[in-house]
Design an enzyme around this catalytic site. Sequence first.
Site, PDB file in Angstrom:
ATOM      1  N   THR A   1       0.911  -1.011  -0.084  1.00 46.42           N
ATOM      2  CA  THR A   1       0.116  -0.023  -0.034  1.00 46.42           C
ATOM      3  C   THR A   1       0.945   1.166   0.006  1.00 46.42           C
ATOM      4  O   THR A   1       2.091   1.113  -0.264  1.00 46.42           O
ATOM      5  CB  THR A   1      -0.944  -0.034   1.219  1.00 46.42           C
ATOM      6  OG1 THR A   1      -1.987   1.140   1.078  1.00 46.42           O
ATOM      7  CG2 THR A   1      -0.225   0.023   2.612  1.00 46.42           C
TER       8      THR A   1
ATOM      9  N   LYS B   1       3.494   1.443  -3.597  1.00 44.95           N
ATOM     10  CA  LYS B   1       3.002   0.423  -4.744  1.00 44.95           C
ATOM     11  C   LYS B   1       3.812   0.745  -6.103  1.00 44.95           C
ATOM     12  O   LYS B   1       3.895  -0.307  -6.746  1.00 44.95           O
ATOM     13  CB  LYS B   1       1.780   1.167  -5.080  1.00 44.95           C
ATOM     14  CG  LYS B   1       0.463   0.635  -4.350  1.00 44.95           C
ATOM     15  CD  LYS B   1      -0.826   1.001  -4.553  1.00 44.95           C
ATOM     16  CE  LYS B   1      -1.660   0.258  -3.718  1.00 44.95           C
ATOM     17  NZ  LYS B   1      -3.162   0.468  -4.457  1.00 44.95           N
TER      18      LYS B   1
ATOM     19  N   ASN C   1       0.117  -4.165  -6.032  1.00 46.77           N
ATOM     20  CA  ASN C   1      -0.515  -4.431  -4.734  1.00 46.77           C
ATOM     21  C   ASN C   1      -0.146  -5.683  -4.080  1.00 46.77           C
ATOM     22  O   ASN C   1      -0.738  -5.724  -3.163  1.00 46.77           O
ATOM     23  CB  ASN C   1      -1.881  -3.986  -4.764  1.00 46.77           C
ATOM     24  CG  ASN C   1      -2.749  -4.947  -5.387  1.00 46.77           C
ATOM     25  OD1 ASN C   1      -2.248  -5.731  -5.882  1.00 46.77           O
ATOM     26  ND2 ASN C   1      -3.956  -4.565  -5.380  1.00 46.77           N
TER      27      ASN C   1
ATOM     28  N   GLY D   1     -12.755   9.275 -13.934  1.00 39.83           N
ATOM     29  CA  GLY D   1     -11.490   8.985 -13.224  1.00 39.83           C
ATOM     30  C   GLY D   1     -10.287   8.366 -14.138  1.00 39.83           C
ATOM     31  O   GLY D   1     -10.569   7.628 -14.929  1.00 39.83           O
TER      32      GLY D   1
ATOM     33  N   GLY E   1      -7.015   7.658 -12.374  1.00 42.08           N
ATOM     34  CA  GLY E   1      -5.946   7.282 -11.356  1.00 42.08           C
ATOM     35  C   GLY E   1      -5.642   5.872 -11.451  1.00 42.08           C
ATOM     36  O   GLY E   1      -5.993   5.288 -12.691  1.00 42.08           O
TER      37      GLY E   1
ATOM     38  N   GLY F   1     -18.787  -0.323  -3.859  1.00 44.75           N
ATOM     39  CA  GLY F   1     -17.264  -0.316  -3.814  1.00 44.75           C
ATOM     40  C   GLY F   1     -16.897  -1.425  -2.866  1.00 44.75           C
ATOM     41  O   GLY F   1     -15.609  -1.779  -3.151  1.00 44.75           O
TER      42      GLY F   1
HETATM   43  P1  ATR Z   1      -6.791   6.203  -7.328  1.00 44.94           P
HETATM   44  O1  ATR Z   1      -5.459   5.334  -7.234  1.00 44.94           O
HETATM   45  O2  ATR Z   1      -7.583   5.550  -5.939  1.00 44.94           O
HETATM   46  O3  ATR Z   1      -7.513   5.786  -8.420  1.00 44.94           O
HETATM   47  P2  ATR Z   1      -5.946   8.851  -7.568  1.00 44.94           P
HETATM   48  O4  ATR Z   1      -4.866   8.389  -8.383  1.00 44.94           O
HETATM   49  O5  ATR Z   1      -5.690   9.833  -6.467  1.00 44.94           O
HETATM   50  O6  ATR Z   1      -6.777   7.584  -6.845  1.00 44.94           O
HETATM   51  O7  ATR Z   1      -7.170   9.320  -8.362  1.00 44.94           O
HETATM   52  C1  ATR Z   1      -8.279  10.098  -8.171  1.00 44.94           C
HETATM   53  C2  ATR Z   1      -8.845  10.597  -9.169  1.00 44.94           C
HETATM   54  O8  ATR Z   1     -10.300  11.351  -8.599  1.00 44.94           O
HETATM   55  C3  ATR Z   1      -8.348  11.069 -10.313  1.00 44.94           C
HETATM   56  O9  ATR Z   1      -8.974  10.889 -11.759  1.00 44.94           O
HETATM   57  C4  ATR Z   1      -8.645  12.737 -10.117  1.00 44.94           C
HETATM   58  O10 ATR Z   1      -8.636  13.490 -11.188  1.00 44.94           O
HETATM   59  P3  ATR Z   1      -7.369  14.219 -11.519  1.00 44.94           P
HETATM   60  O11 ATR Z   1      -6.629  13.169 -12.612  1.00 44.94           O
HETATM   61  O12 ATR Z   1      -8.000  15.366 -12.338  1.00 44.94           O
HETATM   62  O13 ATR Z   1      -6.504  14.704 -10.109  1.00 44.94           O
HETATM   63  C5  ATR Z   1     -10.286  12.231  -9.658  1.00 44.94           C
HETATM   64  N1  ATR Z   1     -10.664  13.490  -8.830  1.00 44.94           N
HETATM   65  C6  ATR Z   1     -10.201  14.015  -7.642  1.00 44.94           C
HETATM   66  N2  ATR Z   1     -10.937  14.935  -7.167  1.00 44.94           N
HETATM   67  C7  ATR Z   1     -11.583  15.430  -8.067  1.00 44.94           C
HETATM   68  C8  ATR Z   1     -12.578  16.740  -8.312  1.00 44.94           C
HETATM   69  N3  ATR Z   1     -13.127  17.454  -7.532  1.00 44.94           N
HETATM   70  N4  ATR Z   1     -13.370  16.460  -9.460  1.00 44.94           N
HETATM   71  C9  ATR Z   1     -12.948  15.731 -10.424  1.00 44.94           C
HETATM   72  N5  ATR Z   1     -12.189  14.741 -10.348  1.00 44.94           N
HETATM   73  C10 ATR Z   1     -11.295  14.380  -9.219  1.00 44.94           C
END
Ligand code: ATR
Length: 282
Positions: free
Chosen positions: A66, A70, A91, A132, A134, A244
């Site tokens: 974690t 990672k 992971n 998203g 990420g 989730g």
């Molecule tokens: P994980 O690994 O769990 O997917 P992460 O890598 O932090 O977490 O990704 C978070 C996602 O939430 C990203 O797609 C982020 O968008 P950005 O790439 O633009 O940062 C999205 N996200 C977080 N806050 C947001 C907001 N207020 N509006 C739209 N998207 C958001």
Amino acid sequence: MIARPTRRACILGHGITYSRSPLIHNYWIKKYGLDAEYSICDLPEQKLPELLTSIREGSLAGCNVTIPYKQTVVPYLDAVDDTASTTGSVNTIYCRDGVLTGTSTDGAGYIGHLMDSHPAFKLKDASVLILGAGGAARSIADVMVKSGCSGVYIANRTFAKAQEIAGFQPDIIEPLEWSNLSAKAGVADLIINTTSLGMVGKQPLVFPLENTKPDCVISDIVYAPLETRLLAQARKLGRPVLDGLGMLLHQAVPGFRLWFGIEPQVTGELRALIEQDLQSHG
Ligand code: ATR
């Protein structure tokens, strides 16, 4: 007779404030009557080689990984499998025939949960809209392509990240501007929120579901709260939903199998245990 030592596995990270992995794995250890133990290993980076050596030598069966390791662990490993190389993160670590290997189980966890909850859902030729871009989105997009989806649309606030994921498989994955996030809502068979929007303490995700197909599965990987506004809205419209928590449980399955040789079941009892924990720890 020489007693076999207790098999051990752990979650490796640093500054771990709380993890549900011990609850999940120790539930299975007890259920299958194993002489094994799963714990938290919170270590500074200079201790990583020592821990990884204990997996190579067999005193540790393996580990989950974690924050913040990672990506950091990758150069310490002998190999990363296809899922980990596509997603650029690991992971789960295990050792086979002396080869210390990293994998990423988020995508498999998502599919496991989807198939468990909606067994009739056909991924082949499905259109999937992912919100998203990420780490979780990468894993899910990868597994969707491998499962034969014909269209994977990724909408992200930072468009470049959606474009980057689309670069893996440009024939199938299409990036969308966040301002245009609902453009493919009407053709999608599955919509997945992988952003942090909707989580406790964050803004809710505002997404118009009225134009979605009646049988479009609406899914959120956020599990705190369990019922996000997106899911509540979907239920109100009569759409099938996927929460989730199941992904969290199912992503733990491959690690347990790799370390202990048993394919563990995600039971209602395990789900209830984690739901209870969510209520007490948030
Ligand atoms: P994980 O690994 O769990 O997917 P992460 O890598 O932090 O977490 O990704 C978070 C996602 O939430 C990203 O797609 C982020 O968008 P950005 O790439 O633009 O940062 C999205 N996200 C977080 N806050 C947001 C907001 N207020 N509006 C739209 N998207 C958001």
